[in-house]
Structure formats: C-alpha cells, structure tokens
Write an enzyme that holds these catalytic residues in place. Structure first.
Site, mmCIF file in Angstrom:
data_model
loop_
_atom_site.group_PDB
_atom_site.id
_atom_site.type_symbol
_atom_site.label_atom_id
_atom_site.label_comp_id
_atom_site.label_asym_id
_atom_site.label_seq_id
_atom_site.Cartn_x
_atom_site.Cartn_y
_atom_site.Cartn_z
ATOM 1 N N GLY A 224 0.780 -1.236 0.000
ATOM 2 C CA GLY A 224 0.000 0.000 0.000
ATOM 3 C C GLY A 224 0.808 1.281 0.000
ATOM 4 O O GLY A 224 0.397 2.273 0.598
ATOM 5 N N SER A 225 1.949 1.308 -0.696
ATOM 6 C CA SER A 225 2.744 2.543 -0.685
ATOM 7 C C SER A 225 2.016 3.687 -1.393
ATOM 8 O O SER A 225 2.080 4.845 -0.944
ATOM 9 C CB SER A 225 4.119 2.301 -1.313
ATOM 10 O OG SER A 225 4.029 2.097 -2.708
ATOM 11 N N HIS B 167 -0.696 2.604 -12.811
ATOM 12 C CA HIS B 167 0.001 1.523 -13.502
ATOM 13 C C HIS B 167 1.462 1.905 -13.690
ATOM 14 O O HIS B 167 1.762 3.031 -14.121
ATOM 15 C CB HIS B 167 -0.643 1.273 -14.870
ATOM 16 C CG HIS B 167 -0.014 0.149 -15.633
ATOM 17 N ND1 HIS B 167 -0.177 -1.173 -15.283
ATOM 18 C CD2 HIS B 167 0.797 0.161 -16.725
ATOM 19 C CE1 HIS B 167 0.504 -1.933 -16.124
ATOM 20 N NE2 HIS B 167 1.102 -1.150 -17.007
ATOM 21 N N ASP C 275 -6.007 -2.062 -18.001
ATOM 22 C CA ASP C 275 -5.002 -1.032 -18.278
ATOM 23 C C ASP C 275 -5.294 -0.282 -19.569
ATOM 24 O O ASP C 275 -4.388 0.043 -20.339
ATOM 25 C CB ASP C 275 -3.594 -1.646 -18.345
ATOM 26 C CG ASP C 275 -3.179 -2.299 -17.031
ATOM 27 O OD1 ASP C 275 -3.655 -1.873 -15.972
ATOM 28 O OD2 ASP C 275 -2.383 -3.258 -17.078
ATOM 29 N N GLU D 9 5.158 7.730 -9.027
ATOM 30 C CA GLU D 9 3.796 7.291 -8.732
ATOM 31 C C GLU D 9 3.247 8.046 -7.531
ATOM 32 O O GLU D 9 2.079 8.464 -7.514
ATOM 33 C CB GLU D 9 3.776 5.786 -8.445
ATOM 34 C CG GLU D 9 4.079 4.902 -9.640
ATOM 35 C CD GLU D 9 4.058 3.429 -9.276
ATOM 36 O OE1 GLU D 9 3.197 3.023 -8.472
ATOM 37 O OE2 GLU D 9 4.917 2.676 -9.779
#
Length: 213
Positions: free
Chosen positions: A14-15, A111, A147, A176
């Site tokens: 869960g970063s 993604h 995606d 991200e």
C-alpha cells in the site's frame, strides 16, 4: 464544497495508498480517504491504514465462489461507507465489467508504465528488455479492459544503461507517489472531464517536461 469520500483497494504493502492518505491530510485537499479494502488479510497496507486512523475491511476473494459474488461484496461495503471515488493501489484482481461500469468516471488506477505501452505485469523487466530510454507511470480511469482507460496523468523517468529492475522500479515508484495524489485531486475537484477516450484537464503544461498531469 464537501470533500469526496474515497476508498482505496489494495492487495499488498500500500505505498501508493500511503501517498494518498498523506496528501489528504491537507485541509484544502478535495478528498478524504475513509476506507481501505484488501482482498488479502496479510496485506501490509492494512496496518499502515489503521495506523493512520483509516477504517479497514478485508474481503478475501477466495471466500467467494465467483468474481461476481466477490465484486458484489465489495460494492455493498462501498455503499455502506458512502464512497464517492475508488482508487486501486496495487489491487491485484481483475474486476467484472458490471462492477467497473457502476464506477464509470469514479474509479482510478495507477500503472507502473507509460500506457498504452507495457500493459499487465512485470512492466519494469519488460521495459528493460525492450531497450526503451524512457519509462514511467500512468494514472487512468478504470474500464472493463485491463489497463486501457482514459489517461489522467503520467510521469516519465529516464532509463539508465546500468539500471536493474529494482533501480528502475524505485525511480518510477517515486513518481507514482507524486502523480496519484495529483490525479485524485483533479478528479475530486472536477478539474477533469472525459471526452470519449481522452481526459481533458484544462491545465497549463508543467514546468517539468517529464511530468504530464
């Protein structure tokens, strides 16, 4: 304007979830993370969410006979929590078209590649094998095809000659954590609109040419 209620779906550490939680601590951020759902009871992100005071729920996919049954259980949990937006953050389950369509324009995914290149898994290894000089990450709206949804934000990183899968992954992950909170902010504040397969932001070009968000 009231803040949008957001649920984050995870399968692992869960970063990216943490990056969203941290961004939502700002009083002027237009969304609040109110629920984290994991499909694996051992997902490390559950403890991180609890430590941040976020409600958590485990809906183990193996406990359900079909994908439809699993998605129905998640839908019920999301409705109970009065969720407005769903964010997938390392959620390793394919969702049924019926579930995805319920959340059209309200479900985001991150993604680790510059879509439409390198859909699916093992993106960093595949990027290295292909010899690309630029790699990156994408936040997009979720559609039934994997995606393939309209792109909200992207960030690019250079690929070094001596990169390994681990070093490239770390460089992409840092980006991200930048673009996911930004993308959620724009969706929650209605600063983006869907125009067919495209997302229009109305935003000026960024000063950093490697970030387009």
């Amino acid at each position: 304007m009231s803040r949008k209620r957001v649920a984050v779906l995870i399968s692992g550490r869960g970063s990216n979830m943490v990056s969203l939680i941290e961004a939502a601590r700002a009083p002027d951020y237009p969304a609040e993370i109110v629920l984290v759902i994991a499909n694996k009871p051992q997902a490390g992100g559950l403890e991180r969410a609890k430590a941040a005071g976020i409600a958590t729920s485990v809906i183990e996919h193996r406990a359900y006979p079909t994908r439809d049954a699993f998605d129905a259980a998640m839908q019920a949990e999301l409705e109970r929590a009065q969720i407005d937006i769903v964010c997938l953050a390392g959620f390793l389950r394919l969702l049924t078209p019926g579930f995805v369509n319920r959340w059209h324009g309200r479900m985001l995914n991150i993604h680790p590649a510059l879509l439409p290149s390198f859909k699916g898994l093992d993106t960093h290894a595949r990027a290295l094998a292909a010899g690309v000089r630029i790699h990156g990450c994408t936040v997009h709206f979720v559609v039934p095809e994997m995606d393939a949804g309209p792109i909200i934000a992207q960030a690019a990183v250079p690929v070094a000659d001596d990169d390994t899968e681990a070093t490239l992954s770390a460089r992409v992950l840092a980006q991200e954590h930048v673009i996911y909170p930004l993308a959620l902010m724009r969706v929650a504040s209605r600063r983006v609109r869907l125009a067919g397969e495209r997302v229009l932001t109305g935003a000026p070009l960024p000063s950093n040419p490697l970030v387009v968000a």
